[in-house]
Write an enzyme that holds these catalytic residues in place. Sequence first.
Site, PDB file in Angstrom:
ATOM      1  N   GLY A 173       0.844  -1.193   0.000  1.00 38.40           N
ATOM      2  CA  GLY A 173       0.000   0.000   0.000  1.00 38.40           C
ATOM      3  C   GLY A 173       0.876   1.239   0.000  1.00 38.40           C
TER       4      GLY A 173
ATOM      5  N   HIS B 255      -4.290   1.008   7.738  1.00 35.57           N
ATOM      6  CA  HIS B 255      -2.957   1.625   7.798  1.00 35.57           C
ATOM      7  C   HIS B 255      -2.888   2.840   6.857  1.00 35.57           C
ATOM      8  CE1 HIS B 255       1.644   1.129   7.821  1.00 35.57           C
ATOM      9  NE2 HIS B 255       1.445   1.920   6.781  1.00 35.57           N
ATOM     10  N   GLU B 256      -3.435   2.699   5.655  1.00 35.65           N
ATOM     11  CA  GLU B 256      -3.379   3.803   4.671  1.00 35.65           C
ATOM     12  C   GLU B 256      -4.293   4.961   5.061  1.00 35.65           C
ATOM     13  OE1 GLU B 256      -0.920   3.561   2.960  1.00 35.65           O
ATOM     14  OE2 GLU B 256      -0.641   1.399   2.937  1.00 35.65           O
TER      15      GLU B 256
ATOM     16  N   CYS C  81       6.161   0.002   7.587  1.00 39.14           N
ATOM     17  CA  CYS C  81       5.761   1.204   6.859  1.00 39.14           C
ATOM     18  C   CYS C  81       6.951   1.683   6.033  1.00 39.14           C
ATOM     19  CB  CYS C  81       5.327   2.306   7.831  1.00 39.14           C
ATOM     20  SG  CYS C  81       4.763   3.794   6.983  1.00 39.14           S
ATOM     21  N   LEU C  82       6.705   1.942   4.761  1.00 32.51           N
ATOM     22  CA  LEU C  82       7.792   2.384   3.872  1.00 32.51           C
ATOM     23  C   LEU C  82       8.369   3.723   4.316  1.00 32.51           C
ATOM     24  CD1 LEU C  82       6.119   1.371   0.480  1.00 32.51           C
ATOM     25  CD2 LEU C  82       8.061   0.223   1.597  1.00 32.51           C
TER      26      LEU C  82
ATOM     27  N   HIS D  18      -2.625   7.059   7.482  1.00 30.45           N
ATOM     28  CA  HIS D  18      -1.680   8.005   6.865  1.00 30.45           C
ATOM     29  C   HIS D  18      -2.390   9.296   6.447  1.00 30.45           C
ATOM     30  CE1 HIS D  18       2.298   6.205   6.485  1.00 30.45           C
ATOM     31  NE2 HIS D  18       1.802   5.071   6.009  1.00 30.45           N
TER      32      HIS D  18
ATOM     33  N   GLN E 187       2.889   9.981   1.574  1.00 31.35           N
ATOM     34  CA  GLN E 187       4.199   9.320   1.572  1.00 31.35           C
ATOM     35  C   GLN E 187       5.048   9.696   0.357  1.00 31.35           C
ATOM     36  OE1 GLN E 187       2.354   5.240   2.395  1.00 31.35           O
ATOM     37  NE2 GLN E 187       4.299   5.102   3.481  1.00 31.35           N
TER      38      GLN E 187
HETATM   39  O1  GNR Z   1       4.193  -2.515   2.527  1.00 31.57           O
HETATM   40  C1  GNR Z   1       3.541  -2.408   3.563  1.00 31.57           C
HETATM   41  N1  GNR Z   1       3.263  -3.519   4.286  1.00 31.57           N
HETATM   42  C2  GNR Z   1       2.349  -3.517   5.325  1.00 31.57           C
HETATM   43  C3  GNR Z   1       2.338  -4.621   6.158  1.00 31.57           C
HETATM   44  C4  GNR Z   1       1.432  -4.684   7.188  1.00 31.57           C
HETATM   45  C5  GNR Z   1       0.537  -3.670   7.388  1.00 31.57           C
HETATM   46  C6  GNR Z   1       0.562  -2.551   6.582  1.00 31.57           C
HETATM   47  C7  GNR Z   1       1.456  -2.478   5.554  1.00 31.57           C
HETATM   48  S1  GNR Z   1       1.451  -1.095   4.519  1.00 31.57           S
HETATM   49  C8  GNR Z   1       3.129  -1.069   4.030  1.00 31.57           C
HETATM   50  C9  GNR Z   1       3.398   0.018   3.021  1.00 31.57           C
HETATM   51  C10 GNR Z   1       3.137   1.363   3.650  1.00 31.57           C
HETATM   52  O2  GNR Z   1       3.891   1.937   4.395  1.00 31.57           O
HETATM   53  N2  GNR Z   1       1.992   1.926   3.369  1.00 31.57           N
HETATM   54  O3  GNR Z   1       1.667   3.098   3.924  1.00 31.57           O
HETATM   55 NI    NI Z   2       2.796   3.214   5.797  1.00 36.01          NI
END
Ligand code: GNR
Ligand code: NI
Length: 172
Positions: free
Chosen positions: A46, A136-137, A94-95, A140, A51
Site C-alpha cells: 500500500g 494503515h493507509e 511502513c515504507l 496516513h 508518503q
Molecule cells: O508494505 C507495507 N506492508 C504492510 C504490512 C502490514 C501492514 C501494513 C502495511 S502497509 C506497508 C506500506 C506502507 O507503508 N503503506 O503506507
Molecule cells: Ni505506511
Amino acid sequence: MTILPIITLPDPVLRKKAIPVEQVDEALRRLADDMLATMYDAPGIGLAAPQVGISRRLVVLDAAGDEEAKQPLVLINPEILKLGPEKRVYEEGCLSIPDVKVEIERPSTLTVRFLDRDGKRQELAAEGLLATAIQHEVDHLDGRLIIDFLSRLKRDIIVRRFRKQIKPGNSD
Ligand code: GNR
Ligand code: NI
C-alpha cells in the site's frame, strides 16, 4: 510511469491531515499510476499520497500474494463505513519508517467507500491483510503512523533515531 521518492520520518507532511481530492482527472490518474509503480518497486502492499509528499486523500493498494495476479486498487477519498467486531494482530511495517515493525491490533474486517479512478462511487468489503492495509493507509491520510501505537518512550526512541539519520555528517 515514474518511481517517486518516498518520504520518511520525521518529515512533517506525514503528520498533516490530507485534504479530499476534488477532481478525478487525468493528472490524478497519472499520480495514482506513479504511486502504484512506486509501491510495486519498493516493494509494498500500500502507499498513501502523503508518503510521496502530496497531502491529498488518495491511496493505492495491492494485497495479492507473490504468486497471484496483480490486484491494483486505487481509493480516492476513502471512508471506512463499518469495522467488524473481530480483531486481529498483525506485525506492520511502513515504507516511511524503514526497518521498524509494530504489532498492531485492528478490526479484521471492514467496509470502505471511495471514488474509483473513473470518479465513480464504490464500496468494498475487505478482510485479512487488505483490511489491515486499508486501515494503515487511511491512518496516513489522517497523519497517524504505526509508531503512534507504541508507548511514548518507544516512539521517542524511534523518532530520535530518524532525526539523527538526516543530519549531514552524522556517522552514528
Ligand atoms: O508494505 C507495507 N506492508 C504492510 C504490512 C502490514 C501492514 C501494513 C502495511 S502497509 C506497508 C506500506 C506502507 O507503508 N503503506 O503506507
Ligand atoms: Ni505506511
